[in-house]
Motif scaffolding. Sequence first.
Motif, PDB file in Angstrom:
ATOM      1  N   TRP A  57      32.902  37.887  49.508  1.00 56.68           N
ATOM      2  CA  TRP A  57      32.772  36.736  48.620  1.00 56.68           C
ATOM      3  C   TRP A  57      34.165  36.360  48.143  1.00 56.68           C
ATOM      4  O   TRP A  57      34.976  37.231  47.816  1.00 56.68           O
ATOM      5  CB  TRP A  57      31.875  37.082  47.440  1.00 56.68           C
ATOM      6  CG  TRP A  57      30.446  37.280  47.831  1.00 56.68           C
ATOM      7  CD1 TRP A  57      29.896  38.366  48.458  1.00 56.68           C
ATOM      8  CD2 TRP A  57      29.372  36.361  47.635  1.00 56.68           C
ATOM      9  NE1 TRP A  57      28.558  38.172  48.654  1.00 56.68           N
ATOM     10  CE2 TRP A  57      28.203  36.947  48.152  1.00 56.68           C
ATOM     11  CE3 TRP A  57      29.291  35.091  47.057  1.00 56.68           C
ATOM     12  CZ2 TRP A  57      26.971  36.310  48.110  1.00 56.68           C
ATOM     13  CZ3 TRP A  57      28.057  34.461  47.012  1.00 56.68           C
ATOM     14  CH2 TRP A  57      26.913  35.065  47.540  1.00 56.68           C
ATOM     15  N   TYR A  58      34.447  35.057  48.089  1.00 64.93           N
ATOM     16  CA  TYR A  58      35.761  34.537  47.724  1.00 64.93           C
ATOM     17  C   TYR A  58      35.655  33.860  46.358  1.00 64.93           C
ATOM     18  O   TYR A  58      35.227  32.715  46.245  1.00 64.93           O
ATOM     19  CB  TYR A  58      36.249  33.562  48.803  1.00 64.93           C
ATOM     20  CG  TYR A  58      36.318  34.238  50.152  1.00 64.93           C
ATOM     21  CD1 TYR A  58      37.446  34.964  50.519  1.00 64.93           C
ATOM     22  CD2 TYR A  58      35.237  34.195  51.038  1.00 64.93           C
ATOM     23  CE1 TYR A  58      37.509  35.614  51.753  1.00 64.93           C
ATOM     24  CE2 TYR A  58      35.297  34.841  52.258  1.00 64.93           C
ATOM     25  CZ  TYR A  58      36.426  35.548  52.610  1.00 64.93           C
ATOM     26  OH  TYR A  58      36.480  36.205  53.830  1.00 64.93           O
ATOM     27  N   LEU A  59      36.018  34.587  45.323  1.00 68.23           N
ATOM     28  CA  LEU A  59      35.812  34.138  43.955  1.00 68.23           C
ATOM     29  C   LEU A  59      36.914  33.196  43.472  1.00 68.23           C
ATOM     30  O   LEU A  59      38.075  33.332  43.863  1.00 68.23           O
ATOM     31  CB  LEU A  59      35.755  35.347  43.017  1.00 68.23           C
ATOM     32  CG  LEU A  59      34.704  36.414  43.328  1.00 68.23           C
ATOM     33  CD1 LEU A  59      34.760  37.515  42.289  1.00 68.23           C
ATOM     34  CD2 LEU A  59      33.312  35.800  43.410  1.00 68.23           C
ATOM     35  N   ASN A  60      36.525  32.280  42.590  1.00 67.27           N
ATOM     36  CA  ASN A  60      37.518  31.440  41.924  1.00 67.27           C
ATOM     37  C   ASN A  60      38.206  32.269  40.838  1.00 67.27           C
ATOM     38  O   ASN A  60      37.829  33.423  40.586  1.00 67.27           O
ATOM     39  CB  ASN A  60      36.886  30.149  41.383  1.00 67.27           C
ATOM     40  CG  ASN A  60      35.791  30.395  40.364  1.00 67.27           C
ATOM     41  OD1 ASN A  60      35.829  31.342  39.580  1.00 67.27           O
ATOM     42  ND2 ASN A  60      34.783  29.533  40.376  1.00 67.27           N
ATOM     43  N   ASP A  61      39.203  31.692  40.186  1.00 61.08           N
ATOM     44  CA  ASP A  61      39.995  32.442  39.202  1.00 61.08           C
ATOM     45  C   ASP A  61      39.138  32.992  38.066  1.00 61.08           C
ATOM     46  O   ASP A  61      39.276  34.160  37.689  1.00 61.08           O
ATOM     47  CB  ASP A  61      41.103  31.558  38.618  1.00 61.08           C
ATOM     48  CG  ASP A  61      42.204  31.251  39.621  1.00 61.08           C
ATOM     49  OD1 ASP A  61      42.353  32.000  40.607  1.00 61.08           O
ATOM     50  OD2 ASP A  61      42.924  30.254  39.405  1.00 61.08           O
ATOM     51  N   ASP A  87      43.976  41.459  46.428  1.00 55.94           N
ATOM     52  CA  ASP A  87      43.509  40.103  46.144  1.00 55.94           C
ATOM     53  C   ASP A  87      42.186  40.186  45.397  1.00 55.94           C
ATOM     54  O   ASP A  87      41.123  40.230  46.010  1.00 55.94           O
ATOM     55  CB  ASP A  87      43.342  39.294  47.422  1.00 55.94           C
ATOM     56  CG  ASP A  87      42.914  37.856  47.154  1.00 55.94           C
ATOM     57  OD1 ASP A  87      42.702  37.489  45.968  1.00 55.94           O
ATOM     58  OD2 ASP A  87      42.783  37.089  48.119  1.00 55.94           O
ATOM     59  N   PRO A  88      42.216  40.219  44.064  1.00 56.71           N
ATOM     60  CA  PRO A  88      40.997  40.383  43.278  1.00 56.71           C
ATOM     61  C   PRO A  88      40.003  39.227  43.417  1.00 56.71           C
ATOM     62  O   PRO A  88      38.888  39.320  42.921  1.00 56.71           O
ATOM     63  CB  PRO A  88      41.489  40.522  41.845  1.00 56.71           C
ATOM     64  CG  PRO A  88      42.941  40.278  41.845  1.00 56.71           C
ATOM     65  CD  PRO A  88      43.425  40.210  43.251  1.00 56.71           C
ATOM     66  N   PHE A 120      29.688  47.425  45.663  1.00 57.42           N
ATOM     67  CA  PHE A 120      30.549  46.267  45.479  1.00 57.42           C
ATOM     68  C   PHE A 120      31.989  46.742  45.321  1.00 57.42           C
ATOM     69  O   PHE A 120      32.248  47.667  44.557  1.00 57.42           O
ATOM     70  CB  PHE A 120      30.120  45.492  44.224  1.00 57.42           C
ATOM     71  CG  PHE A 120      28.684  45.053  44.269  1.00 57.42           C
ATOM     72  CD1 PHE A 120      28.349  43.775  44.667  1.00 57.42           C
ATOM     73  CD2 PHE A 120      27.659  45.927  43.911  1.00 57.42           C
ATOM     74  CE1 PHE A 120      27.017  43.363  44.713  1.00 57.42           C
ATOM     75  CE2 PHE A 120      26.333  45.526  43.950  1.00 57.42           C
ATOM     76  CZ  PHE A 120      26.015  44.246  44.351  1.00 57.42           C
ATOM     77  N   PHE A 121      32.912  46.075  46.015  1.00 55.94           N
ATOM     78  CA  PHE A 121      34.311  46.476  46.001  1.00 55.94           C
ATOM     79  C   PHE A 121      35.192  45.258  45.747  1.00 55.94           C
ATOM     80  O   PHE A 121      35.147  44.291  46.512  1.00 55.94           O
ATOM     81  CB  PHE A 121      34.723  47.096  47.346  1.00 55.94           C
ATOM     82  CG  PHE A 121      33.870  48.251  47.770  1.00 55.94           C
ATOM     83  CD1 PHE A 121      34.177  49.540  47.357  1.00 55.94           C
ATOM     84  CD2 PHE A 121      32.752  48.061  48.566  1.00 55.94           C
ATOM     85  CE1 PHE A 121      33.382  50.618  47.745  1.00 55.94           C
ATOM     86  CE2 PHE A 121      31.958  49.125  48.959  1.00 55.94           C
ATOM     87  CZ  PHE A 121      32.278  50.410  48.540  1.00 55.94           C
ATOM     88  N   GLN A 122      35.995  45.309  44.684  1.00 56.26           N
ATOM     89  CA  GLN A 122      36.960  44.238  44.434  1.00 56.26           C
ATOM     90  C   GLN A 122      38.289  44.652  45.050  1.00 56.26           C
ATOM     91  O   GLN A 122      38.798  45.747  44.791  1.00 56.26           O
ATOM     92  CB  GLN A 122      37.119  43.992  42.934  1.00 56.26           C
ATOM     93  CG  GLN A 122      37.980  42.784  42.627  1.00 56.26           C
ATOM     94  CD  GLN A 122      37.956  42.423  41.150  1.00 56.26           C
ATOM     95  OE1 GLN A 122      37.770  43.286  40.291  1.00 56.26           O
ATOM     96  NE2 GLN A 122      38.144  41.147  40.865  1.00 56.26           N
ATOM     97  N   ASP A 123      38.847  43.794  45.874  1.00 62.70           N
ATOM     98  CA  ASP A 123      40.096  44.068  46.573  1.00 62.70           C
ATOM     99  C   ASP A 123      41.242  44.193  45.562  1.00 62.70           C
ATOM    100  O   ASP A 123      41.400  43.327  44.700  1.00 62.70           O
ATOM    101  CB  ASP A 123      40.369  42.937  47.567  1.00 62.70           C
ATOM    102  CG  ASP A 123      41.496  43.261  48.519  1.00 62.70           C
ATOM    103  OD1 ASP A 123      42.665  43.263  48.075  1.00 62.70           O
ATOM    104  OD2 ASP A 123      41.222  43.510  49.704  1.00 62.70           O
TER     105      ASP A 123
END
Length: 107
Positions: free
Chosen positions: A9-13, A52-53, A46-49
């Motif tokens: 998933w590509y999250l906004n700020d 690149d968060p 779930f894993f946050q990079d």
Amino acid sequence: MAITVIETWYLNDDAAAQATEVMQQMDDALGDSAHAHAGWNGHATFFQDEADPHQVTWQYSWRSKQDHEDLLKTEEALAEPLYRTYCTRPRQIRYATELEVEVDHDH
């Protein structure tokens, strides 16, 4: 044969800054239909990079790729509002098969 589903998933700020809360909301929105599907094979992690968060990866087992593709026929309509609210683009979905590599030996 079970497969592993890997969604990015590509999250906004704003969403990246509160990723745990956003992931919970996404899971709440998508979870019921997935859990009710015959192909469901366990909960996601779930894993946050760290580099690149804005990228969060969901990883979970599913009964088969065909079963997961069947789920996507109805799930994508549920995901669309999530994309608009929290994301910069739609999620990317990949499938992986675990390799049976022997790791219980001395080096």
